[in-house]
Design an enzyme around this catalytic site. Structure first.
Site, PDB file in Angstrom:
ATOM      1  N   GLU A   1       7.651  56.686  54.602  1.00  0.00           N
ATOM      2  CA  GLU A   1       6.750  55.545  54.793  1.00  0.00           C
ATOM      3  C   GLU A   1       5.345  56.091  54.598  1.00  0.00           C
ATOM      4  O   GLU A   1       4.853  56.852  55.421  1.00  0.00           O
ATOM      5  CB  GLU A   1       6.969  54.959  56.197  1.00  0.00           C
ATOM      6  CG  GLU A   1       6.529  53.523  56.299  1.00  0.00           C
ATOM      7  CD  GLU A   1       5.061  53.395  56.634  1.00  0.00           C
ATOM      8  OE1 GLU A   1       4.260  53.196  55.685  1.00  0.00           O
ATOM      9  OE2 GLU A   1       4.727  53.510  57.808  1.00  0.00           O
TER      10      GLU A   1
ATOM     11  N   GLU B   1      -6.646  54.783  49.189  1.00  0.00           N
ATOM     12  CA  GLU B   1      -6.507  54.456  50.612  1.00  0.00           C
ATOM     13  C   GLU B   1      -7.611  55.168  51.396  1.00  0.00           C
ATOM     14  O   GLU B   1      -7.683  56.396  51.410  1.00  0.00           O
ATOM     15  CB  GLU B   1      -5.132  54.908  51.129  1.00  0.00           C
ATOM     16  CG  GLU B   1      -4.907  54.461  52.561  1.00  0.00           C
ATOM     17  CD  GLU B   1      -3.582  54.924  53.151  1.00  0.00           C
ATOM     18  OE1 GLU B   1      -3.208  56.089  52.958  1.00  0.00           O
ATOM     19  OE2 GLU B   1      -2.939  54.115  53.836  1.00  0.00           O
TER      20      GLU B   1
ATOM     21  N   CYS C   1      -1.433  51.658  58.537  1.00  0.00           N
ATOM     22  CA  CYS C   1      -1.037  51.579  57.121  1.00  0.00           C
ATOM     23  C   CYS C   1      -0.907  50.131  56.656  1.00  0.00           C
ATOM     24  O   CYS C   1      -0.873  49.862  55.464  1.00  0.00           O
ATOM     25  CB  CYS C   1       0.251  52.349  56.885  1.00  0.00           C
ATOM     26  SG  CYS C   1       1.559  51.856  58.000  1.00  0.00           S
TER      27      CYS C   1
ATOM     28  N   LYS D   1       8.726  66.444  64.941  1.00  0.00           N
ATOM     29  CA  LYS D   1       7.374  67.005  65.002  1.00  0.00           C
ATOM     30  C   LYS D   1       6.351  65.874  64.984  1.00  0.00           C
ATOM     31  O   LYS D   1       6.217  65.174  63.985  1.00  0.00           O
ATOM     32  CB  LYS D   1       7.111  67.932  63.810  1.00  0.00           C
ATOM     33  CG  LYS D   1       5.844  68.764  64.027  1.00  0.00           C
ATOM     34  CD  LYS D   1       5.361  69.433  62.771  1.00  0.00           C
ATOM     35  CE  LYS D   1       4.389  68.576  61.993  1.00  0.00           C
ATOM     36  NZ  LYS D   1       3.133  68.274  62.722  1.00  0.00           N
TER      37      LYS D   1
HETATM   38  O1  TXE Z   1      -1.431  62.969  56.875  1.00  0.00           O
HETATM   39  P1  TXE Z   1      -0.241  63.931  56.691  1.00  0.00           P
HETATM   40  P2  TXE Z   1      -2.983  63.320  57.060  1.00  0.00           P
HETATM   41  C1  TXE Z   1      -2.713  58.599  55.023  1.00  0.00           C
HETATM   42  C2  TXE Z   1      -4.184  58.301  55.187  1.00  0.00           C
HETATM   43  C3  TXE Z   1      -4.772  59.631  55.488  1.00  0.00           C
HETATM   44  C4  TXE Z   1      -3.924  60.520  54.610  1.00  0.00           C
HETATM   45  C5  TXE Z   1      -3.858  61.949  55.048  1.00  0.00           C
HETATM   46  O2  TXE Z   1      -4.710  57.840  53.966  1.00  0.00           O
HETATM   47  O3  TXE Z   1      -6.120  59.724  55.159  1.00  0.00           O
HETATM   48  O4  TXE Z   1      -2.630  59.966  54.704  1.00  0.00           O
HETATM   49  O5  TXE Z   1      -3.621  62.019  56.439  1.00  0.00           O
HETATM   50  C6  TXE Z   1       2.916  66.403  58.679  1.00  0.00           C
HETATM   51  N1  TXE Z   1       5.621  69.335  55.444  1.00  0.00           N
HETATM   52  N2  TXE Z   1      -1.929  58.341  56.222  1.00  0.00           N
HETATM   53  O6  TXE Z   1      -3.372  64.476  56.242  1.00  0.00           O
HETATM   54  O7  TXE Z   1      -0.692  65.325  56.411  1.00  0.00           O
HETATM   55  C7  TXE Z   1       1.720  66.406  59.587  1.00  0.00           C
HETATM   56  O8  TXE Z   1       1.723  67.536  60.421  1.00  0.00           O
HETATM   57  C8  TXE Z   1       6.034  68.585  56.483  1.00  0.00           C
HETATM   58  C9  TXE Z   1      -1.131  57.148  56.207  1.00  0.00           C
HETATM   59  O9  TXE Z   1      -3.249  63.399  58.496  1.00  0.00           O
HETATM   60  O10 TXE Z   1       0.672  63.293  55.727  1.00  0.00           O
HETATM   61  C10 TXE Z   1       1.928  65.107  60.342  1.00  0.00           C
HETATM   62  O11 TXE Z   1       2.885  65.293  61.376  1.00  0.00           O
HETATM   63  N3  TXE Z   1       5.207  67.861  57.239  1.00  0.00           N
HETATM   64  C11 TXE Z   1      -0.105  57.165  57.269  1.00  0.00           C
HETATM   65  C12 TXE Z   1       2.496  64.186  59.257  1.00  0.00           C
HETATM   66  O12 TXE Z   1       2.992  65.052  58.251  1.00  0.00           O
HETATM   67  C13 TXE Z   1       3.909  67.877  56.926  1.00  0.00           C
HETATM   68  C14 TXE Z   1      -0.490  57.711  58.582  1.00  0.00           C
HETATM   69  C15 TXE Z   1       1.488  63.239  58.618  1.00  0.00           C
HETATM   70  O13 TXE Z   1       0.390  63.963  58.163  1.00  0.00           O
HETATM   71  C16 TXE Z   1       3.417  68.619  55.840  1.00  0.00           C
HETATM   72  C17 TXE Z   1      -1.296  58.909  58.446  1.00  0.00           C
HETATM   73  C18 TXE Z   1       4.345  69.386  55.084  1.00  0.00           C
HETATM   74  N4  TXE Z   1       3.975  70.142  54.050  1.00  0.00           N
HETATM   75  C19 TXE Z   1      -1.994  59.152  57.292  1.00  0.00           C
HETATM   76  N5  TXE Z   1       2.072  68.439  55.763  1.00  0.00           N
HETATM   77  C20 TXE Z   1       0.746  55.936  57.384  1.00  0.00           C
HETATM   78  N6  TXE Z   1       1.608  55.724  56.388  1.00  0.00           N
HETATM   79  O14 TXE Z   1       0.713  55.209  58.357  1.00  0.00           O
HETATM   80  C21 TXE Z   1       1.730  67.601  56.771  1.00  0.00           C
HETATM   81  N7  TXE Z   1       2.832  67.264  57.489  1.00  0.00           N
END
Ligand code: TXE
Length: 481
Positions: free
Chosen positions: A249, A384, A283, A174
């Protein structure tokens, strides 16, 4: 309007519920495509297809799996221009960045794992005394889940699915609902590359429904996830009672430590990148800059001058250093830190304002922003922000800066600038991060372990580490007479 479809059992199809979500072009703030709002039933269909395909794919020769991965890489290369344009439109990043980094790196990910698998060997332990031999096989796990974020969409999507596929697993993947387009285009490429039906299934939708259904599914044996720390913790809670293997990660709040004895010009140039590349949405960005007191004022002046010269503009404009932030929601989150800068313990040195780009007035553009902080304990240094925002702070001693660098709940990466080898060794040994860069930044070799400690996650991606993650060791012991 363009419709993205799920890729299940080798076919492109609509979600069973026929429900759709809006997909935005953040550079203009407008909906330009619809994506499936997939539910449990779509994930179930994908898992059934993957289970069926696993019977054949898991016993397909390494040479054949490797050949198909190379063909997928060929397909990405043949569609380079189309994918670069799609990535930039979906994410808001400059075209030049998508063309130089994102899509070429997706090609490298497939090629790298197509080759790595041919060198990934099993171990054998002979015990002459007891006339027995142990050999340890690495078996594919079955059906595995890959969930990726929006900052480096195809880059991180392919970073997970390439090692998962080449080790003989079947995948339910996904991409982020915020940037689904290049994963959709990849499904068309996989069809043409001859990837057997059901080996890779791409299900689009929200994290809280589609993503959640993947994590909850009892037949999905492992989850490789990149995203926010909060989401990672939530996934861990669901997966733990089912004993799923997890690679997480997560976020970072990385220190960039600058000593007076560094190569100043190189450091300044690279620090500009490590602060604001991809609108600061990587990140690995060095968001906490610590500078030795003797060069602090000079650095502050030069860094502000260089930052002010960066151009924020349309991702299509080749002169744009920064494009649009990924979404309205994320733009507002980042802006709220800036609007509360004094309350959160900082002083704005430059930037901080939304930018109106001509012809793109509804896009989500933000000036690169530098904030001076008085202490490492403040919210701006502890949370962050994940945007074009860095903090600046002076230090006097090695001990002091090391303590500040480590006093944070994250531990993904760190950067160190010094020409003193002894100091570089001392500090890189003591930094509590999974990755340390000395006199460089984002210098990536795909063979190395990638991941963090503390709340930046668990497990490592990259090289044989990912091949190990996606396989189960199985030991066979034979005694002979
Ligand atoms: O990330 P999410 P978000 C950090 C950054 C950002 C914060 C939130 O600080 O402001 O995270 O970002 C899926 N079960 N990073 O809300 O929600 C979602 O659909 C399974 C750092 O956009 O964690 C997407 O595909 N999956 C980071 C993926 O998780 C779920 C990069 C990431 O989204 C889910 C991005 C659930 N319950 C944000 N909920 C890095 N490490 O590089 C969401 N997802």
């Amino acid at each position: 309007m363009k419709r993205i479809q799920n890729y299940i059992n080798g076919k492109l199809e609509n979600p069973i519920s026929n429900q759709w979500l809006d997909n935005y072009d953040p550079s203009v703030g407008e909906v330009y495509a619809h994506i499936p709002n997939s539910g449990k039933e779509d994930v179930e269909k994908a898992v059934l297809a993957a289970k069926k395909a696993f019977k054949t794919w898991s016993v397909t020769s390494i040479e054949e799996r490797s050949r198909i991965l190379h063909k997928i890489a060929d397909g990405i290369e043949a569609n380079m221009e189309k994918l670069v344009v799609a990535e930039s439109k979906d994410n808001g990043k400059p075209l030049a960045l998508a063309g130089a980094v994102d899509i070429p790196r997706a090609v490298s990910n497939f090629r790298f794992y197509a080759q790595a698998i041919t060198q990934f060997s099993s171990n054998a332990h002979e015990n002459i005394g007891s006339k027995s031999i142990n050999y340890t096989l690495r078996k594919p796990m079955g059906v595995v889940g890959c969930i990726s974020p929006w900052n480096l969409p195809l880059y991180l999507f392919s970073w997970k699915i390439a090692p998962a596929l080449v080790t003989g697993n079947c995948v339910i993947a996904k991409p982020s609902e915020v940037t689904p387009m290049t994963a959709f285009l990849l499904s068309e490429i996989c069809q043409k590359a001859g990837l057997p039906d059901g080996v890779l299934n791409i299900v689009h939708g929200l994290g809280t429904s589609t993503g959640q259904a993947i994590v909850e599914h009892p037949e999905i044996k492992a989850i490789s996830f990149t995203g926010g720390t909060k989401t990672g913790a939530h996934i861990s809670r669901i997966a733990a009672p089912m004993f799923k293997k997890l690679s997480l990660e997560l976020g970072g709040k990385n220190p960039n430590i600058i000593f007076a004895d560094c190569d100043y010009d190189k450091m300044l140039k690279v620090t500009l990148k490590s602060s604001f590349a991809n609108q600061g949405q990587i990140c690995l960005c060095g968001s906490r800059i610590f500078v030795e007191k003797s060069i602090y004022e000079q650095f502050k002046k030069d860094f502000i001058t260089k930052t002010k010269a960066l151009k924020v503009g349309s991702p299509k404009n080749p002169d744009s250093d920064l494009g649009a932030m990924v979404s309205k929601e994320h733009f507002e989150k980042v802006l709220s830190y800036i609007q509360n800068v004094e309350k959160y313990g900082g002083k704005l040195l430059c930037g901080g304002n939304p930018v109106k780009v001509e012809g793109h007035e509804s896009g989500y553009y933000l000036e690169p922003t530098i904030i001076e902080v008085g202490s490492n304990d403040c919210k701006l240094n502890q949370e962050e922000i994940f945007g074009p925002v860095v903090t600046l702070m002076p230090f006097e001693t090695e001990e002091e800066v090391l303590a500040m660098a480590n006093e944070v709940r994250y531990g993904l990466s760190s950067t160190l600038w010094t020409s003193n080898l002894n100091r570089a060794m001392r500090i890189s040994n003591a930094l509590e991060t999974g990755i340390v860069w000395v006199n460089t930044w984002l210098n990536r070799d795909l063979r190395t372990p990638f991941g963090g400690v503390k709340e930046s996650g668990i497990g490592r991606e990259g090289g044989f580490y990912a091949l190990e993650f996606f396989t189960e060791p199985k030991n066979v012991c034979i005694q002979y007479t």
